[in-house]
Design a protein around this motif. Structure first.
Motif, PDB file in Angstrom:
ATOM      1  N   SER A   1      31.397  40.787  64.474  1.00  0.00           N
ATOM      2  CA  SER A   1      30.864  39.897  65.486  1.00  0.00           C
ATOM      3  C   SER A   1      29.430  39.463  65.196  1.00  0.00           C
ATOM      4  O   SER A   1      29.160  38.867  64.158  1.00  0.00           O
TER       5      SER A   1
ATOM      6  N   ALA B   1      35.397  38.858  62.401  1.00  0.00           N
ATOM      7  CA  ALA B   1      35.269  38.200  63.702  1.00  0.00           C
ATOM      8  C   ALA B   1      33.851  37.685  63.943  1.00  0.00           C
ATOM      9  O   ALA B   1      33.204  38.046  64.919  1.00  0.00           O
TER      10      ALA B   1
ATOM     11  N   HIS C   1      39.364  39.006  69.327  1.00  0.00           N
ATOM     12  CA  HIS C   1      38.075  39.263  68.688  1.00  0.00           C
ATOM     13  C   HIS C   1      38.158  40.427  67.677  1.00  0.00           C
ATOM     14  O   HIS C   1      37.142  40.983  67.272  1.00  0.00           O
TER      15      HIS C   1
ATOM     16  N   SER D   1      40.161  35.475  63.373  1.00  0.00           N
ATOM     17  CA  SER D   1      41.385  35.381  64.164  1.00  0.00           C
ATOM     18  C   SER D   1      41.630  33.933  64.570  1.00  0.00           C
ATOM     19  O   SER D   1      40.684  33.184  64.811  1.00  0.00           O
TER      20      SER D   1
ATOM     21  N   ASP E   1      40.185  33.681  68.408  1.00  0.00           N
ATOM     22  CA  ASP E   1      38.966  34.403  68.785  1.00  0.00           C
ATOM     23  C   ASP E   1      38.218  33.593  69.847  1.00  0.00           C
ATOM     24  O   ASP E   1      37.941  32.412  69.649  1.00  0.00           O
TER      25      ASP E   1
ATOM     26  N   SER F   1      30.855  35.771  65.299  1.00  0.00           N
ATOM     27  CA  SER F   1      30.641  35.030  66.545  1.00  0.00           C
ATOM     28  C   SER F   1      29.802  33.801  66.253  1.00  0.00           C
ATOM     29  O   SER F   1      28.873  33.852  65.456  1.00  0.00           O
TER      30      SER F   1
END
Length: 185
Positions: free
Chosen positions: A67, A93, A156, A126, A129, A95
């Motif tokens: 993330s 994942a 996520h 993903s 996500d 962000s």
């Protein structure tokens, strides 16, 4: 010489059910980089902490980010472009800190870096996500020079979406480290 694997959780840290936490219990030699503030992180502080951990390593390191920590790595690489000790990074994942869906409370993590990373990276994204669109994930992987691996409908990619032990992720880590403990049996 064994490669040191640094676990880099994102915003709010990684709980007990998260694959990063499970990997720490399952595999040897993994070290979580503890940040001072998991709730309202400041990029400058996080970058400095990561740099301290990399500098303290005896040999090469592989970074395993989830993330917000993917953005952390891009910020660190911009500030410390020599990056010789980093053998590679697994970016899971990522962000999009510029997106409306990204939680508030972080500082210094925008704009998103589009600078190529100076070491090999594998990015896992993903298809659904909530914190990054497929289009933006592709843009980041191309900009960073990452091999892009898609996971269907994985949210996520964390403990809440069923990614606990995640052996397929460990196999990707094997590609970066060469350490047989991460190979699927």
């Amino acid at each position: 010489m064994t490669v040191r694997v640094l676990i880099l959780p994102g915003l709010f840290n990684s709980g007990e059910a998260h694959w990063q936490s499970q990997w720490e219990r399952q595999f040897s030699g993994l070290h979580r980089v503890e940040q001072q503030d998991w709730e309202t992180p400041n990029a400058k502080d996080w970058v400095e902490r990561l740099n301290q951990e990399i500098a303290a390593a005896d040999g090469e390191v592989v970074l395993v980010a989830h993330s917000l920590a993917c953005t952390l790595i891009t910020r660190w690489a911009q500030q410390y472009p020599e990056a010789r000790k980093v053998r590679g990074a697994l970016l899971v994942a990522p962000s999009d800190t510029e997106a409306d869906s990204y939680p508030s409370g972080t500082s210094g993590f925008v704009p998103m870096s589009t600078q190529r990373l100076p070491f090999p990276t594998i990015m896992v994204a993903s298809t659904d996500d909530p914190y990054v669109t497929q289009e933006r994930a592709k843009t980041f992987s191309q900009a960073w020079g990452s091999e892009l691996v898609w996971v269907e409908n994985a949210g996520h990619i964390n403990g809440q979406t069923g990614y606990g032990p995640w052996p397929e992720g460990a196999e990707l880590l094997f590609k970066l480290t060469g350490d047989p403990q991460f190979q699927l049996k």
